[in-house]
Design a protein around this motif. Structure first.
Motif, PDB file in Angstrom:
ATOM      1  N   ALA A 616      26.974  56.864  34.196  1.00  0.00           N
ATOM      2  CA  ALA A 616      26.324  56.001  35.497  1.00  0.00           C
ATOM      3  C   ALA A 616      27.383  56.448  36.615  1.00  0.00           C
ATOM      4  CB  ALA A 616      26.485  54.815  35.238  1.00  0.00           C
ATOM      5  N   ASN A 617      27.135  56.266  37.796  1.00  0.00           N
ATOM      6  CA  ASN A 617      27.788  56.664  39.027  1.00  0.00           C
ATOM      7  C   ASN A 617      28.738  55.716  39.261  1.00  0.00           C
ATOM      8  OD1 ASN A 617      26.162  58.730  39.014  1.00  0.00           O
ATOM      9  ND2 ASN A 617      24.734  57.850  40.675  1.00  0.00           N
ATOM     10  N   TYR A 618      29.272  54.857  38.496  1.00  0.00           N
ATOM     11  CA  TYR A 618      30.513  53.881  38.337  1.00  0.00           C
ATOM     12  C   TYR A 618      31.240  53.706  37.041  1.00  0.00           C
ATOM     13  CZ  TYR A 618      27.471  50.272  36.079  1.00  0.00           C
ATOM     14  OH  TYR A 618      26.917  49.862  35.220  1.00  0.00           O
ATOM     15  N   ASP A 619      31.988  52.694  37.534  1.00  0.00           N
ATOM     16  CA  ASP A 619      32.702  52.537  35.987  1.00  0.00           C
ATOM     17  C   ASP A 619      33.098  51.100  36.109  1.00  0.00           C
ATOM     18  OD1 ASP A 619      35.176  52.103  37.127  1.00  0.00           O
ATOM     19  OD2 ASP A 619      35.747  54.183  37.144  1.00  0.00           O
ATOM     20  N   MET A 620      33.023  50.340  35.191  1.00  0.00           N
ATOM     21  CA  MET A 620      33.446  48.891  35.066  1.00  0.00           C
ATOM     22  C   MET A 620      34.779  48.587  34.671  1.00  0.00           C
ATOM     23  SD  MET A 620      31.846  45.887  35.398  1.00  0.00           S
ATOM     24  CE  MET A 620      30.065  45.836  34.958  1.00  0.00           C
ATOM     25  N   VAL A 621      35.586  47.915  35.308  1.00  0.00           N
ATOM     26  CA  VAL A 621      36.807  47.367  34.759  1.00  0.00           C
ATOM     27  C   VAL A 621      36.426  46.137  34.301  1.00  0.00           C
ATOM     28  CG1 VAL A 621      39.237  46.871  35.389  1.00  0.00           C
ATOM     29  CG2 VAL A 621      38.040  48.660  36.481  1.00  0.00           C
ATOM     30  N   ALA A 622      36.975  46.040  32.841  1.00  0.00           N
ATOM     31  CA  ALA A 622      36.470  44.759  32.180  1.00  0.00           C
ATOM     32  C   ALA A 622      37.478  43.887  32.653  1.00  0.00           C
ATOM     33  CB  ALA A 622      36.651  45.122  30.763  1.00  0.00           C
ATOM     34  N   SER A 623      36.910  42.520  32.345  1.00  0.00           N
ATOM     35  CA  SER A 623      38.136  41.608  32.776  1.00  0.00           C
ATOM     36  C   SER A 623      39.002  41.047  31.671  1.00  0.00           C
ATOM     37  CB  SER A 623      37.046  40.232  33.167  1.00  0.00           C
ATOM     38  OG  SER A 623      37.840  39.014  33.212  1.00  0.00           O
ATOM     39  N   ASN A 624      40.163  40.990  32.122  1.00  0.00           N
ATOM     40  CA  ASN A 624      41.119  40.906  31.123  1.00  0.00           C
ATOM     41  C   ASN A 624      41.491  39.110  31.201  1.00  0.00           C
ATOM     42  OD1 ASN A 624      41.735  43.495  30.493  1.00  0.00           O
ATOM     43  ND2 ASN A 624      43.073  43.667  32.458  1.00  0.00           N
ATOM     44  N   SER A 625      40.858  38.373  31.870  1.00  0.00           N
ATOM     45  CA  SER A 625      41.050  36.945  32.161  1.00  0.00           C
ATOM     46  C   SER A 625      39.866  36.195  31.453  1.00  0.00           C
ATOM     47  CB  SER A 625      41.139  36.666  33.503  1.00  0.00           C
ATOM     48  OG  SER A 625      41.382  35.278  33.786  1.00  0.00           O
ATOM     49  N   ALA A 626      40.113  35.798  30.341  1.00  0.00           N
ATOM     50  CA  ALA A 626      38.676  34.780  29.624  1.00  0.00           C
ATOM     51  C   ALA A 626      38.696  33.520  30.124  1.00  0.00           C
ATOM     52  CB  ALA A 626      39.165  34.860  28.156  1.00  0.00           C
ATOM     53  N   LYS A 627      39.930  33.129  31.046  1.00  0.00           N
ATOM     54  CA  LYS A 627      39.908  31.688  31.514  1.00  0.00           C
ATOM     55  C   LYS A 627      39.367  31.794  32.963  1.00  0.00           C
ATOM     56  CE  LYS A 627      44.189  30.628  28.876  1.00  0.00           C
ATOM     57  NZ  LYS A 627      45.677  30.241  28.777  1.00  0.00           N
ATOM     58  N   LEU A 628      38.892  32.987  33.528  1.00  0.00           N
ATOM     59  CA  LEU A 628      38.485  32.947  34.946  1.00  0.00           C
ATOM     60  C   LEU A 628      37.123  32.023  35.090  1.00  0.00           C
ATOM     61  CD1 LEU A 628      38.886  34.241  37.573  1.00  0.00           C
ATOM     62  CD2 LEU A 628      37.097  35.738  36.826  1.00  0.00           C
ATOM     63  N   GLU A 629      37.113  31.058  35.787  1.00  0.00           N
ATOM     64  CA  GLU A 629      36.155  30.164  36.032  1.00  0.00           C
ATOM     65  C   GLU A 629      35.170  30.335  37.449  1.00  0.00           C
ATOM     66  OE1 GLU A 629      37.520  26.091  36.089  1.00  0.00           O
ATOM     67  OE2 GLU A 629      38.531  26.117  34.068  1.00  0.00           O
ATOM     68  N   GLU A 630      34.014  30.348  37.086  1.00  0.00           N
ATOM     69  CA  GLU A 630      32.856  30.503  38.402  1.00  0.00           C
ATOM     70  C   GLU A 630      32.335  29.364  38.549  1.00  0.00           C
ATOM     71  OE1 GLU A 630      29.995  34.202  38.911  1.00  0.00           O
ATOM     72  OE2 GLU A 630      30.944  34.234  37.450  1.00  0.00           O
ATOM     73  N   THR A 631      32.595  28.661  39.589  1.00  0.00           N
ATOM     74  CA  THR A 631      31.661  27.442  40.109  1.00  0.00           C
ATOM     75  C   THR A 631      30.467  27.983  40.529  1.00  0.00           C
ATOM     76  OG1 THR A 631      32.189  28.277  42.521  1.00  0.00           O
ATOM     77  CG2 THR A 631      33.892  26.883  41.355  1.00  0.00           C
ATOM     78  N   GLU A 632      29.380  26.940  40.339  1.00  0.00           N
ATOM     79  CA  GLU A 632      27.959  26.951  40.464  1.00  0.00           C
ATOM     80  C   GLU A 632      27.875  27.377  41.873  1.00  0.00           C
ATOM     81  OE1 GLU A 632      25.789  23.763  39.613  1.00  0.00           O
ATOM     82  OE2 GLU A 632      26.582  23.743  37.299  1.00  0.00           O
ATOM     83  N   ALA A 633      28.515  27.183  42.809  1.00  0.00           N
ATOM     84  CA  ALA A 633      28.300  27.547  44.361  1.00  0.00           C
ATOM     85  C   ALA A 633      28.718  28.959  44.615  1.00  0.00           C
ATOM     86  CB  ALA A 633      29.292  26.477  45.157  1.00  0.00           C
ATOM     87  N   ARG A 634      29.302  29.601  43.742  1.00  0.00           N
ATOM     88  CA  ARG A 634      29.713  31.023  43.772  1.00  0.00           C
ATOM     89  C   ARG A 634      28.554  32.022  43.135  1.00  0.00           C
ATOM     90  NH1 ARG A 634      35.470  33.796  42.852  1.00  0.00           N
ATOM     91  NH2 ARG A 634      35.249  35.623  44.237  1.00  0.00           N
ATOM     92  N   PRO A 635      27.698  32.570  43.928  1.00  0.00           N
ATOM     93  CA  PRO A 635      26.811  33.388  43.479  1.00  0.00           C
ATOM     94  C   PRO A 635      27.135  34.492  42.587  1.00  0.00           C
ATOM     95  CG  PRO A 635      26.819  33.643  45.717  1.00  0.00           C
ATOM     96  CD  PRO A 635      27.714  32.514  45.489  1.00  0.00           C
ATOM     97  N   LYS A 636      26.370  35.029  41.696  1.00  0.00           N
ATOM     98  CA  LYS A 636      26.651  36.377  41.066  1.00  0.00           C
ATOM     99  C   LYS A 636      26.293  37.595  41.872  1.00  0.00           C
ATOM    100  CE  LYS A 636      26.446  38.528  36.443  1.00  0.00           C
ATOM    101  NZ  LYS A 636      27.813  38.967  36.508  1.00  0.00           N
ATOM    102  N   GLY A 637      26.927  38.368  41.951  1.00  0.00           N
ATOM    103  CA  GLY A 637      26.523  39.605  42.991  1.00  0.00           C
ATOM    104  C   GLY A 637      26.212  40.876  41.874  1.00  0.00           C
ATOM    105  N   LYS A 638      25.315  41.746  42.756  1.00  0.00           N
ATOM    106  CA  LYS A 638      24.782  42.890  42.226  1.00  0.00           C
ATOM    107  C   LYS A 638      24.835  44.014  43.221  1.00  0.00           C
ATOM    108  CE  LYS A 638      20.198  43.433  41.518  1.00  0.00           C
ATOM    109  NZ  LYS A 638      18.790  43.100  41.316  1.00  0.00           N
ATOM    110  N   ILE A 639      25.252  45.312  42.733  1.00  0.00           N
ATOM    111  CA  ILE A 639      25.287  46.588  43.427  1.00  0.00           C
ATOM    112  C   ILE A 639      24.073  47.287  43.306  1.00  0.00           C
ATOM    113  CG2 ILE A 639      26.500  48.353  44.602  1.00  0.00           C
ATOM    114  CD1 ILE A 639      28.940  47.031  43.117  1.00  0.00           C
TER     115      ILE A 639
END
Length: 945
Positions: A616-639
């Motif tokens: 594909a025309n990109y690469d994904m850098v996998a998260s190294n932080s399993a503890k990363l928290e995402e609040t409900e107020a922060r929307p998930k993005g898409k490119i």
């Protein structure tokens, strides 16, 4: 108010060895540049010749032009003198490191002043750049080169090609031949009045014509004079002399045993189609007439290395193999790094021009390899190296007929072993142990009269001796034997140019010989010699020394200022990141009005999702932080990237083709109509990639490297697509080549650092970033790339964040900051003197652009680059819900027909530097070739949160 970049036409001059230049001015048919005056002087002594060619060009148009003249010189020959007219008088060039000459030339050129350079590019090819060619005005250049003439029967032969010459208003040709008793013979005569007359100890011929068109080329045979000395001297320092000794090989040369199993490596890259295949096939005719029964493995070399077919030649009948060669298709770049040893082979025949533009030679062949070339633009040194290392022979079909070439192939290599008496001699060339060919000229440094010596040679296990009488040596005052010596030494050193880089540079600068590492430059203003610390020619030296002290301390101050700006920018980014931006209700924001029709709709493009896959025309850098928290107020993005479709007329021929093979065959069929059109290769490579054929896509893409020599704009286009498609090993090689050619560009260093990151070498990348900000590689960069530090700071800190094992101790703490952002967009482009703008429109309808660099929700745009290669960057720490549009605008584009329209690479990131980093890459070209794209913006992608 943005600066509009002036457009400049470029002359493409085609120039074969010593022939009258054929000038072409793209898109300037009504006002062609005229070759107004030609003057050629040649001096010949024995088999040594020095030629000085002076050309005056007239520009009848009403616009300033930049001239580029690229020409090959034969094996072993280099440029040893260059001059350009300044205020009506020729000024001699001075030697400068190659990359420095290019940097100075481009810096001065922007001021519309008069610099000129001549440099060596890939192979034994030379390029001179002259600016400006004034409107309705003249420019004159002068080029000098030395050569060793070849044996033809019992004579030496001098050849000067006037092929394709047009009528020349003023034409002068003069040839001096010294120290020969018998009259030289003219085999080809440009004019019936050209004849030799005896004057003292010289034979002189001259013609002086107006409105002259040569009837044919000049070919002269120079009789060998057995009675004259075969050693000539030029005084050096102290009691030392440079010498040239012409030595005849009057001993039998043994033939090597015939091989029963050979491999033919046939370079069928795109440039292979430019070789003289008739000569190559004639050589193979002679070879198989002499080697009647042999097993042949045919291998093809382009951007890959493949076994084409096995053949058994019986009784000299090689028709099946010949037909296979005649029907080969030529495409792709050339990668000598792909070469491999072939099991069971006794000997190799390599047919190639030796120019590797898609990888480096990394191996030594264990079996003899005979390298055979038939084009004057070849890399003779690399082909010689392959032959010499393996015990094979180098065969130059440019200078040998079929039978003499076969004779060269059949013989055991002859090696020079030095002088038997071992007198006080230094720096002998050829080197002791080197393979040599006739006639043998030995150059070196000797002291006084060393008397009668004996040169020793070997053929296989046998040794042979030849007398060389130094007691009869002739000392010459008007012959540059030192430059012949320097040229020969550089040729030997360039067999391993990487290892010998510094020594080549030193010799080139000392003797003014153009090499891979050293160019010659002419400047107009004495203050520019001072400013760039270039020692001027003799006539300006006194003035230079008077004012040189005025420049002390400037460099150190510039470096301090740049680092200080980087510290300031880091603090500014921290402040921005820590600011809480509160979006207000959607409303209309003022638009920038100093670009025409900024609200014009973008061209229709098909929006598509890029699927997550290895290709594909990109690469994904996998998260190294399993503890990363995402609040409900922060929307998930898409490119979502936009596929910028080509609007070229030729694409209609491909629209109904379904298979990659059918597309590739149509590409080859139509290529002759679009041979120099960069967009053609770009678009078809892209189409093949969409069809899933990565191999053919890469082959077509690599062909771009064959369209010109050392063209960084073409290489940047290749680099962008390699990066987008995940060819990270080739991406690294391409960016290394660009860095070698342009070490004075910050973007060259940054591109290579990013390629190192893609290849999982973050520590090396960090070291490059550190040298960028500390200005360890050039003194002028701060003036060329002001504002790039904001992009570098983000990338330095991303390396530190993403790679916990990287040693960041050498990075000043004042440059370190944790700056994760939801959105990061960076655009880069491949052309200097070009202005391309990044625009991001947020869900509130507010544009972030060069005239409105910060938005209500916290969008931030970096410095606006109106020259250079970018980059420009958009950052947004915290995205709000909705859709974001990414656009570019081609505001001002530098014209360069050969490298095509500007190519843009956009790197688009979600959650940059926060552990969830995702990247997609868009690569596209200006849709209106060589025209300003100021009437519309191109939509390249969207974010959605």
């Amino acid at each position: 108010m943005k600066k509009i970049i002036s457009l400049m036409a470029t002359l493409a001059f085609s120039f074969a060895l010593a022939q009258i230049p054929t000038l072409e001015v793209e898109n300037q048919k009504k006002h062609p540049v005229i070759l107004q005056d030609v003057k050629i002087d040649t001096k010949i002594l024995g088999n040594l010749a020095t030629t000085t060619a002076t050309y005056t060009f007239y520009n009848p148009s009403n616009r300033i032009l930049e001239g580029t003249l690229t020409f090959p010189l034969p094996e072993g020959v280099s440029v040893s003198g260059y001059a350009l007219d300044i205020n009506g008088k020729l000024r001699n060039a001075v030697p400068v490191p190659k990359e420095r000459a290019k940097e100075v030339f481009e810096s001065i050129e922007k001021r519309n002043v008069d610099p000129g350079i001549i440099e060596k590019v890939e192979g034994n090819n030379f390029r001179t750049r002259i600016y400006p060619l004034p409107e309705k005005g003249n420019r004159t250049i002068q080029i000098t080169y030395h050569q060793e003439l070849k044996n033809v029967a019992s004579d030496y032969q001098y050849f000067l090609s006037f092929a394709n010459a047009t009528t020349i208003p003023k034409f002068n040709l003069k040839v001096w031949i010294s120290e020969t008793v018998n009259v030289p013979k003219i085999l080809e005569n440009p004019d019936g009045s050209f004849a030799f007359q005896k004057q003292g100890n010289q034979w002189i011929a001259e013609i002086n014509k107006t409105d002259f068109r040569p009837n044919e080329s000049l070919k002269v045979t120079v009789p060998k004079n057995q009675n004259s000395s075969n050693v000539v001297l030029q005084k050096a320092s102290g009691d030392k002399f440079y010498f040239a000794a012409n030595v005849g090989l009057d001993f039998p040369v043994k033939e090597k045993p015939k091989s029963q199993k050979i491999a033919i490596i046939w370079d069928n890259s795109y440039s292979g189609s430019k070789r003289n295949r008739d000569k190559e096939l004639q050589f193979l005719d002679a070879y198989f007439a002499d080697n009647k029964n042999v097993s042949v493995s045919l291998y093809l070399l382009n951007n890959a290395f493949e076994n084409a077919q096995e053949f058994n030649v019986s009784q000299g009948n090689w028709s099946e193999l010949k037909n296979r060669i005649l029907n080969l298709k030529y495409d792709g770049g050339t990668d000598f790094g792909a070469l491999k040893e072939i099991n069971g082979v006794e000997e190799y025949l390599l047919f190639s021009d030796g120019i590797s533009n898609f990888g480096d030679l990394t191996m030594k062949f264990k079996k003899p390899l005979n390298s055979i070339t038939s084009t004057p633009t070849s890399d003779f040194n690399l082909l010689k190296l392959l032959a010499n290392q393996s015990g094979g022979n180098f065969i130059n079909l440019n200078e040998q007929d079929t039978q003499s070439a076969l004779k060269t192939y059949k013989r055991l290599p002859v090696r020079f072993l030095g002088f038997k008496e071992n007198p006080n001699m230094q720096e002998l060339f050829p080197n002791i142990g080197s393979v040599i060919s006739e006639p043998v000229n030995i150059f070196g440094i000797s002291s006084g009269n060393v008397g009668k010596l004996t040169a020793v040679f070997s053929v296989g296990n046998d040794r042979f001796e030849t007398p060389v009488d130094f007691s009869q040596a002739q000392q010459l005052e008007n012959w540059q034997i030192a430059q012949f010596w320097a040229q020969r030494k550089i040729n030997e050193l360039e067999l391993n140019s990487t290892r010998n880089r510094q020594e080549i540079k030193n010799i080139s600068e000392q003797f003014g010989v153009v090499s891979k590492n050293t160019s010659l430059i002419v400047l107009d203003d004495i203050n520019d010699y001072v400013r760039y610390r270039i020692t001027p020619p003799q006539e300006l030296l006194a003035d230079y020394q008077k004012i040189v002290s005025q420049n002390k301390g400037r460099v150190l101050e510039e470096r301090k200022n740049l680092l200080s700006k980087a510290f300031d920018k880091t603090r500014e980014l921290k402040t921005w990141w820590n600011t809480e931006f509160k979006p207000v209700e959607k409303k209309e924001y003022p638009r920038v009005s100093n670009q025409s029709r900024v609200d014009a709709p973008a061209p229709p493009n098909a929006v598509r999702e890029v699927q997550a896959s290895p290709v594909a025309n990109y690469d994904m850098v996998a998260s190294n932080s399993a503890k990363l928290e995402e609040t409900e107020a922060r929307p998930k993005g898409k490119i979502t990237l936009v596929d910028v479709e080509s609007t070229a007329e030729y694409m209609k021929d491909f629209q109904n083709l379904q298979s990659a093979d059918a597309i590739y065959q149509k590409y080859l069929e139509n290529r002759s109509k679009h041979e120099k059109q960069v967009t053609y290769y770009f678009d078809i490579s892209k189409l093949l990639f969409k069809k899933g054929n990565k191999e053919l896509s890469l082959k077509v893409l690599s062909t771009l490297a064959e369209l010109d020599l050392e063209n960084e704009e073409l290489y940047k286009t290749i680099y962008y697509l390699l990066k987008q498609r995940g060819h990270y090993d080739k991406e690294l090689w391409i960016t290394q080549k660009i860095l070698e050619w342009r070490p004075f560009d910050a973007q060259s260093h940054r591109d290579h650092a990013l390629a190192l990151i893609d290849n999982k070498r973050p520590q090396e990348a960090l070291n490059i970033y550190k040298s960028l900000l500390y200005q360890e590689f050039t003194d002028e960069i701060s003036m060329r790339d002001n504002g790039i530090e904001e992009i570098l700071i983000m990338e330095i800190n991303n390396i530190l964040k993403q790679n916990k094992n990287v040693d960041g101790s050498k990075i000043d703490d004042r440059l370190k900051a944790d700056l994760p952002v939801d959105i990061r967009v960076v655009i880069n482009w491949n052309k200097d003197n070009t202005d391309i703008d990044l625009w991001v429109t947020d869900p509130k309808g507010e544009d972030c652009s060069y005239g409105h660099k910060s938005t209500q929700i916290g969008g931030r745009l970096s410095n606006d680059f109106t020259q250079g290669f970018g980059p420009e960057q958009f950052l947004l720490k915290k995205a709000v819900k909705g859709k974001y549009k990414i656009k570019t605008n081609f505001f001002g584009e530098r014209q360069n027909i050969l490298s095509g329209p500007a190519t843009v690479m956009a790197e688009v990131y979600l959650y940059y530097s926060d552990g969830r980093q995702e990247r997609k890459i868009a690569v596209f070209q200006s849709q209106k070739e060589n025209k300003r794209e100021s009437d519309s913006k191109i939509l390249i992608g969207e974010f959605e949160f």
